[in-house]
Design a protein around this motif. Structure first.
Motif, short mmCIF file in Angstrom:
data_model
loop_
_atom_site.label_atom_id
_atom_site.label_comp_id
_atom_site.label_asym_id
_atom_site.label_seq_id
_atom_site.Cartn_x
_atom_site.Cartn_y
_atom_site.Cartn_z
N VAL A 1 -1.88 5.44 7.59
CA VAL A 1 -2.52 6.45 8.44
C VAL A 1 -3.89 6.83 7.89
O VAL A 1 -4.84 7.00 8.65
N THR A 2 -4.03 6.96 6.57
CA THR A 2 -5.34 7.34 6.02
C THR A 2 -6.39 6.29 6.31
O THR A 2 -7.55 6.62 6.56
N ALA A 16 0.10 13.67 7.17
CA ALA A 16 0.50 13.08 8.45
C ALA A 16 1.20 11.74 8.24
O ALA A 16 2.23 11.45 8.86
N GLY A 17 0.65 10.91 7.35
CA GLY A 17 1.25 9.61 7.07
C GLY A 17 2.63 9.73 6.46
O GLY A 17 3.53 8.95 6.78
N LEU A 26 4.58 10.40 16.46
CA LEU A 26 3.14 10.11 16.43
C LEU A 26 2.41 11.35 15.97
O LEU A 26 2.92 12.47 16.05
N ALA A 27 1.21 11.13 15.45
CA ALA A 27 0.35 12.22 14.98
C ALA A 27 -0.94 12.20 15.76
O ALA A 27 -1.57 11.14 15.91
N GLU A 28 -1.34 13.35 16.26
CA GLU A 28 -2.65 13.53 16.87
C GLU A 28 -3.58 14.07 15.78
O GLU A 28 -3.54 15.25 15.45
N LEU A 29 -4.38 13.18 15.22
CA LEU A 29 -5.22 13.54 14.07
C LEU A 29 -6.58 14.04 14.53
O LEU A 29 -7.18 13.49 15.47
N VAL A 82 0.88 -1.17 0.00
CA VAL A 82 0.00 0.00 0.00
C VAL A 82 0.92 1.22 0.00
O VAL A 82 2.12 1.10 0.23
N THR A 83 0.38 2.39 -0.27
CA THR A 83 1.21 3.58 -0.12
C THR A 83 1.60 3.71 1.35
O THR A 83 0.85 3.29 2.25
N ASP A 84 2.74 4.29 1.59
CA ASP A 84 3.18 4.47 2.98
C ASP A 84 2.16 5.26 3.79
O ASP A 84 1.88 4.95 4.95
#
Length: 556
Positions: free
Chosen positions: A157-158, A181-182, A211-214, A151-153
């Motif tokens: 995340v998406t 973010a990803g 890490l990401a706070e989405l 998959v795409t990197d």
């Protein structure tokens, strides 16, 4: 809805083994991702599968999970990884067997449909880059662990973001925010001070993973667990945003993210807010990465010490010529690492590197190594080799092709075994470079000083197949006004002579105070072919930063 905290514990196959445990124990998380795949990794996994049809996935991930699956279950952290490589179903089965053996009740799902080897039977691996909605289907069905192939990197995340916030395929701005973010998270500690141009500004001896706070609107904050090493600032995030990208449009299977709309602001210590990202419909075609065996290669490094370096190199080339007459590809490179009147033998020495490639393993094996060794007492004074020459080894060739989105059977295999087809993007848009805004006003004329570019600019570089990109950014408006006018494609070629004669494209990203240069063909047939000294162009940006030019004194 609540913030979704997505962490990363692997940027490549071979990354820090303890990262999975560190991320699970270091602070709050909802989803933990791991990126194990690169172009070269797919080739290596393809060779593994030739020997064992049950192989083809990242075995390191299983060993990490053996230590940490219980921790993830106790803390309610879901795991999403592309460690499935060429065999996601096989890895999903192995995870189930591991969970049963450990007595941990986890639900495992996987995503498939990326494997297009049947259409390219002469390849070792041929895989389409899928988007995140297969992952979202798996998570929506209650999966605790989701395994994918190619998959795409950013899809790592998406997919979780779409599942958590209920985003649909057409919510392009939100999806584009998650793609950004990803992309920041995908290379692990490169977002937290690793490989950072201004590394002396923080303690980067052991950077924590990011890490990401989405948020539901697609914005996020990039950070790291409290007390971990490294640093997160606008510079580290900018560097990773520019890594292995090209123009203002960053295309993927679900959305095209507009990198020229990204706004970064420092949101506190080790916190960078990312917002304003706009998205557009994705392109009508999916990228397919194809790895093939290109033949066999070998190399010998001759050490030349002291005086008459050029003459010594010429002698060796003449002596080796009879053994190289039938070899398809022969490259000699003389690295003048020697210094006059040197205080040590090593600093008095240069390296003459011979690299050969041929479809016939025999031509780059014993005839070559034998010819080199036989010169030990019959060549230039001080003859020796950096290491004993070895056998010829296989090398790979990477290329990318494109197929229509609907030509791929993207399938989510849920924890209960049900197979759910994932529809292609509902709308597409042919990818074109956007018209760029005009450059800023140039700085007024003033005194300049000859100095390295790196005193005022950061850079990060990387590979995409046979091409390299070099992202260059500055940290003040005044420096941007200078850089945008000074670092043209012509000046870039002057500073990096290896790019002369190759197509070089410059992309302008004013929001990031950045320029992104794409150099086509500098890496030959890709990293597995090892076409040049730095086959992944990892240090191309640092070479650029070391080059001298006239810089306004006010910027220094």
């Amino acid at each position: 809805m609540t913030v979704l905290r997505v962490g990363n514990a692997s940027g490549f196959y071979g990354d820090r083994f303890d990262a999975l445990r560190e991320m699970l124990t270091g602070g709050e998380l909802d989803v933990l991702t791991g990126d194990y795949l690169a172009e070269l990794t797919m080739l290596l996994l393809g060779r593994d599968r030739l020997k064992d049809p049950a192989a083809g996935y990242a075995r390191t991930f299983l060993r990490q999970l053996e230590e940490c699956l219980g921790l993830a279950h106790e803390r309610g952290v879901r795991i999403v990884t592309n460690a499935g490589g060429l065999n996601p179903a096989g890895l999903a089965d192995a995870v189930r067997e591991l969970a049963d053996r450990l007595g941990i009740p986890v639900r495992v799902a996987h995503v498939e449909g990326d494997d297009l080897k049947a259409l390219h039977p002469d390849s070792l691996a041929a895989h389409a880059y899928l988007g995140g909605f297969g992952i979202a289907e798996c998570l929506g069905a209650g999966a605790d662990v989701v395994v994918t192939g190619r998959v795409t990197d950013a899809a790592l995340v998406t997919g979780p973001a779409a599942a958590h916030f209920g985003w649909g395929p057409g919510e392009y701005d939100r999806l584009a925010g998650a793609v950004v973010a990803g992309h920041v998270l995908e290379c692990g500690t490169q977002a937290t001070g690793g490989n950072y141009a201004f590394f002396r500004e923080g303690d980067v001896r052991r950077p924590g993973f990011p890490l990401a706070e989405l948020h539901e609107d697609g914005s996020c904050v990039i950070t790291k667990h409290p007390g971990t090493g490294g640093l997160v600032d606008v510079g580290t995030v900018t560097a990773q945003l520019l890594y292995e990208t090209t123009g203002a449009r960053y295309a993927g299977p679900d959305v095209t993210a507009r990198l020229d709309t990204v706004r970064l602001t420092q949101d506190g210590p080790d916190r960078v807010r990312v917002e304003g990202v706009r998205g557009e419909a994705p392109p009508p075609d999916l990228k397919v990465g194809i790895n093939r065996l290109g033949g066999f290669r070998n190399e010998v490094a001759f050490v030349l010490t002291g005086l008459d370096i050029e003459a010594k190199a010429a002698l060796v080339r003449e002596q080796m010529a009879p053994a190289l007459g039938k070899v398809a590809d022969v490259r000699w490179d003389l690295a003048r690492t020697d210094r006059p009147d040197a205080a040590t033998e090593e600093t008095a020495s240069a390296l003459l590197r011979l690299v050969v490639r041929d479809p016939d393993e025999r031509l780059v094996g014993r005839p070559l190594t034998g010819a080199a060794v036989e010169l030990a007492l019959a060549s230039y004074p001080g003859f020796h080799l950096l290491a004993p020459p070895g056998k010829g080894t296989p090398f790979g060739v990477f290329e990318d092709v494109y197929v229509p989105q609907d030509a791929v059977d993207h399938v989510a295999v849920l924890p209960d075994g049900r197979r759910v087809a994932v529809a292609p993007a509902p709308g597409t848009l042919v990818l074109e470079d956007p018209s760029e805004a005009g450059p800023p006003e140039p700085l007024p004329a003033g005194p300049v000083r000859r100095a390295p570019l790196g005193l005022v600019a950061g850079a990060r570089s990387g590979d995409k197949g046979g091409n390299a990109n070099v992202g260059v950014w500055v940290r003040s408006d005044a420096a941007w006004r200078w850089l945008a006018h000074e670092l043209t494609t012509e000046r870039f070629r002057e500073l990096l002579p290896e790019s002369r004669g190759l197509p070089v494209t410059r992309h302008v990203l004013p929001n990031l105070r950045a320029l992104n240069f794409v150099v086509e063909g500098i890496l030959g047939a890709g990293v597995a072919a090892q076409h040049r000294f730095d086959p992944q162009a990892k240090a191309l940006g640092e070479w650029l930063r070391s080059r001298h030019l006239d810089i306004p004194e006010d910027l220094l």
